[in-house]
Scaffold this active site. Structure first.
Site, PDB file in Angstrom:
ATOM      1  N   GLN A  92       0.776  -1.233  -0.130  1.00 52.52           N
ATOM      2  CA  GLN A  92      -0.018   0.105  -0.037  1.00 52.52           C
ATOM      3  C   GLN A  92       0.926   1.282   0.003  1.00 52.52           C
ATOM      4  O   GLN A  92       0.444   2.328   0.055  1.00 52.52           O
ATOM      5  CB  GLN A  92      -0.734  -0.001   1.249  1.00 52.52           C
ATOM      6  CG  GLN A  92      -1.899  -1.219   1.289  1.00 52.52           C
ATOM      7  CD  GLN A  92      -2.490  -1.280   2.653  1.00 52.52           C
ATOM      8  OE1 GLN A  92      -3.473  -0.629   3.013  1.00 52.52           O
ATOM      9  NE2 GLN A  92      -1.947  -2.077   3.692  1.00 52.52           N
ATOM     10  N   HIS A 110      -1.361   1.556  -4.474  1.00 51.91           N
ATOM     11  CA  HIS A 110      -1.707   2.943  -4.289  1.00 51.91           C
ATOM     12  C   HIS A 110      -1.046   3.936  -5.185  1.00 51.91           C
ATOM     13  O   HIS A 110      -0.715   5.177  -5.108  1.00 51.91           O
ATOM     14  CB  HIS A 110      -1.829   3.448  -2.911  1.00 51.91           C
ATOM     15  CG  HIS A 110      -3.017   2.745  -2.116  1.00 51.91           C
ATOM     16  ND1 HIS A 110      -2.852   2.791  -0.760  1.00 51.91           N
ATOM     17  CD2 HIS A 110      -4.033   2.133  -2.409  1.00 51.91           C
ATOM     18  CE1 HIS A 110      -4.117   2.026  -0.288  1.00 51.91           C
ATOM     19  NE2 HIS A 110      -4.658   1.449  -1.390  1.00 51.91           N
ATOM     20  N   CYS A 138       3.430  17.823 -19.293  1.00 44.08           N
ATOM     21  CA  CYS A 138       3.394  16.779 -20.595  1.00 44.08           C
ATOM     22  C   CYS A 138       3.769  17.933 -21.648  1.00 44.08           C
ATOM     23  O   CYS A 138       3.539  19.027 -21.546  1.00 44.08           O
ATOM     24  CB  CYS A 138       2.199  16.169 -20.643  1.00 44.08           C
ATOM     25  SG  CYS A 138       2.211  14.965 -21.959  1.00 44.08           S
ATOM     26  N   ASN A 203       3.459  -7.352  13.337  1.00 42.00           N
ATOM     27  CA  ASN A 203       2.939  -5.743  13.697  1.00 42.00           C
ATOM     28  C   ASN A 203       3.144  -5.790  15.136  1.00 42.00           C
ATOM     29  O   ASN A 203       2.800  -6.632  16.013  1.00 42.00           O
ATOM     30  CB  ASN A 203       1.351  -5.730  13.372  1.00 42.00           C
ATOM     31  CG  ASN A 203       1.013  -4.375  13.228  1.00 42.00           C
ATOM     32  OD1 ASN A 203       1.445  -3.590  14.355  1.00 42.00           O
ATOM     33  ND2 ASN A 203       0.426  -3.683  12.244  1.00 42.00           N
ATOM     34  N   GLU A 205       1.353  -4.243  17.021  1.00 36.78           N
ATOM     35  CA  GLU A 205       0.148  -3.832  17.725  1.00 36.78           C
ATOM     36  C   GLU A 205      -0.855  -4.806  17.282  1.00 36.78           C
ATOM     37  O   GLU A 205      -0.773  -5.317  16.116  1.00 36.78           O
ATOM     38  CB  GLU A 205      -0.214  -2.382  17.124  1.00 36.78           C
ATOM     39  CG  GLU A 205       0.724  -1.440  17.453  1.00 36.78           C
ATOM     40  CD  GLU A 205       0.392  -0.297  18.611  1.00 36.78           C
ATOM     41  OE1 GLU A 205      -0.760  -0.254  18.969  1.00 36.78           O
ATOM     42  OE2 GLU A 205       1.333   0.148  19.303  1.00 36.78           O
TER      43      GLU A 205
HETATM   44  P1  NAD Z   1      -1.788   2.461   8.806  1.00 40.28           P
HETATM   45  O1  NAD Z   1      -1.111   3.672   9.219  1.00 40.28           O
HETATM   46  O2  NAD Z   1      -3.133   2.060   8.919  1.00 40.28           O
HETATM   47  O3  NAD Z   1      -1.135   1.225   9.766  1.00 40.28           O
HETATM   48  C1  NAD Z   1       0.397   1.082   9.894  1.00 40.28           C
HETATM   49  C2  NAD Z   1       0.436  -0.306  10.861  1.00 40.28           C
HETATM   50  O4  NAD Z   1       1.857  -0.394  10.935  1.00 40.28           O
HETATM   51  C3  NAD Z   1       0.093  -0.235  12.338  1.00 40.28           C
HETATM   52  O5  NAD Z   1      -0.903  -1.342  12.439  1.00 40.28           O
HETATM   53  C4  NAD Z   1       1.235  -0.112  13.276  1.00 40.28           C
HETATM   54  O6  NAD Z   1       0.852  -0.973  14.535  1.00 40.28           O
HETATM   55  C5  NAD Z   1       2.251  -0.827  12.223  1.00 40.28           C
HETATM   56  N1  NAD Z   1       3.531  -0.432  12.560  1.00 40.28           N
HETATM   57  C6  NAD Z   1       4.267   0.745  13.010  1.00 40.28           C
HETATM   58  N2  NAD Z   1       5.265   0.471  13.148  1.00 40.28           N
HETATM   59  C7  NAD Z   1       5.608  -0.715  12.690  1.00 40.28           C
HETATM   60  C8  NAD Z   1       6.930  -1.361  12.380  1.00 40.28           C
HETATM   61  N3  NAD Z   1       8.285  -0.870  12.811  1.00 40.28           N
HETATM   62  N4  NAD Z   1       6.895  -2.361  11.898  1.00 40.28           N
HETATM   63  C9  NAD Z   1       5.766  -3.098  11.493  1.00 40.28           C
HETATM   64  N5  NAD Z   1       4.648  -2.614  11.727  1.00 40.28           N
HETATM   65  C10 NAD Z   1       4.556  -1.261  12.397  1.00 40.28           C
HETATM   66  O7  NAD Z   1      -1.237   1.917   7.472  1.00 40.28           O
HETATM   67  P2  NAD Z   1      -1.563   1.206   6.280  1.00 40.28           P
HETATM   68  O8  NAD Z   1      -2.379  -0.132   6.472  1.00 40.28           O
HETATM   69  O9  NAD Z   1      -0.593   0.924   5.366  1.00 40.28           O
HETATM   70  O10 NAD Z   1      -2.882   2.262   5.512  1.00 40.28           O
HETATM   71  C11 NAD Z   1      -2.457   3.573   5.710  1.00 40.28           C
HETATM   72  C12 NAD Z   1      -2.489   3.999   4.039  1.00 40.28           C
HETATM   73  O11 NAD Z   1      -1.955   5.410   3.950  1.00 40.28           O
HETATM   74  C13 NAD Z   1      -2.347   3.296   3.090  1.00 40.28           C
HETATM   75  O12 NAD Z   1      -3.305   3.252   2.122  1.00 40.28           O
HETATM   76  C14 NAD Z   1      -0.837   3.810   2.395  1.00 40.28           C
HETATM   77  O13 NAD Z   1      -0.987   3.777   0.935  1.00 40.28           O
HETATM   78  C15 NAD Z   1      -0.874   5.336   2.725  1.00 40.28           C
HETATM   79  N6  NAD Z   1       0.454   5.546   3.436  1.00 40.28           N
HETATM   80  C16 NAD Z   1       1.580   5.277   2.546  1.00 40.28           C
HETATM   81  C17 NAD Z   1       2.750   5.592   3.116  1.00 40.28           C
HETATM   82  C18 NAD Z   1       4.043   5.220   2.453  1.00 40.28           C
HETATM   83  O14 NAD Z   1       4.210   5.058   1.268  1.00 40.28           O
HETATM   84  N7  NAD Z   1       5.248   5.088   3.135  1.00 40.28           N
HETATM   85  C19 NAD Z   1       3.032   6.126   4.400  1.00 40.28           C
HETATM   86  C20 NAD Z   1       1.774   6.296   5.207  1.00 40.28           C
HETATM   87  C21 NAD Z   1       0.498   6.079   4.458  1.00 40.28           C
END
Ligand code: NAD
Length: 231
Positions: A92, A110, A138, A203, A205
């Site tokens: 994601q 995404h 573009c 995870n 959590e």
């Molecule tokens: P979320 O924020 O809903 O959940 C993140 C999860 O990661 C939590 O359950 C948390 O407990 C866990 N977490 C935190 N630190 C961790 C670690 N070190 N190791 C393993 N797990 C850990 O994120 P989601 O489910 O990806 O959904 C959020 C949305 O936002 C997605 O649609 C995504 O596309 C977008 N997003 C993308 C980025 C990115 O590209 N880096 C960053 C933020 C959000």
């Protein structure tokens, strides 16, 4: 765990995977949406009103991502892919961190901040390795937009189809760093489970879906992956 015991493997990653590299999260404490309103920076209507502000915002995301590096967990997945070719990543995340760890077979649900798109020509341009965009228009004159799924956008049908197919056919499903509350991602662990895959969650959590997994590992991505795959 010996991945050679499995035929089709899917790693399903979310924001937590990248958070461990230092990429800012969107929600929660220190999240980007505490500082910015997505209505002004992350939807098509904001882009129609003020494309420059929206592109500036996404350049900042690129600059932040470039300050970070893939961690040991990304490397473990990438090395496993070299040993087992039928290993895919459905992510994601939009930051390209898996690819920077030399991973292949990455399905970006995404989209990616490293691609731009022209809506009128359907053209997709890779724009890698620097914070600022190489160009904002573009050749046809239209503003290029980041090739990501914004709020209120539909997901790319082909991408979703590919992810659903891979997850529906896998026999090992490992979810890392996602709360899996955003659809269609929220349905994927259940899909894998219903088709008989061995399902594992890493995870720190508990999540709403934790109870459906065969095994849950309450640790950070890199630690969980090291524990499972160090032999
Ligand atoms: P979320 O924020 O809903 O959940 C993140 C999860 O990661 C939590 O359950 C948390 O407990 C866990 N977490 C935190 N630190 C961790 C670690 N070190 N190791 C393993 N797990 C850990 O994120 P989601 O489910 O990806 O959904 C959020 C949305 O936002 C997605 O649609 C995504 O596309 C977008 N997003 C993308 C980025 C990115 O590209 N880096 C960053 C933020 C959000």
């Amino acid at each position: 765990m010996d991945i050679q015991n499995y035929n089709r493997i899917v790693f399903f990653t979310g924001a937590g995977m990248s958070a461990e590299s230092g990429v800012p999260t969107y929600r929660g404490r220190g999240g980007i949406w505490n500082e910015y309103k997505w209505e002004e920076y992350a939807c098509e209507s904001a882009f129609m009103v003020n494309p420059e502000a929206v592109l500036d915002f996404h350049e900042l995301r690129r600059i932040e991502a470039l300050k970070c590096n893939p961690h040991k967990g990304h490397e473990i997945i990438s090395q496993l892919q070299n040993k087992h070719s039928n290993t895919h990543i459905v992510t994601q995340n939009i930051d390209g961190m898996h690819q920077r760890a030399d991973s292949k077979n990455v399905i970006e649900l995404h989209g990616s901040i490293w691609r731009m798109r022209c809506e009128s020509e359907g053209l997709i341009i890779e724009d890698l390795d620097r914070g600022n965009y190489n160009k904002r228009h573009c050749n046809c004159g239209r503003w290029l937009r980041p090739d990501i799924i914004w709020f209120q956008d539909m997901l790319n049908e082909k991408t979703v189809q590919k992810a659903t197919e891979l997850i529906g056919k896998c026999d090992l499903f490992i979810s890392i760093g996602t709360s899996a509350v955003v659809w269609p991602a929220a349905g994927y662990p259940k899909l894998a489970k219903s088709k008989g895959a061995y399902c594992l969650e890493i995870n720190p959590e508990t999540t709403e879906l934790s109870s459906i997994y065969d095994k849950t590992i309450r640790s950070k991505a890199s630690e969980g992956l090291s524990d499972i795959f160090s032999n």
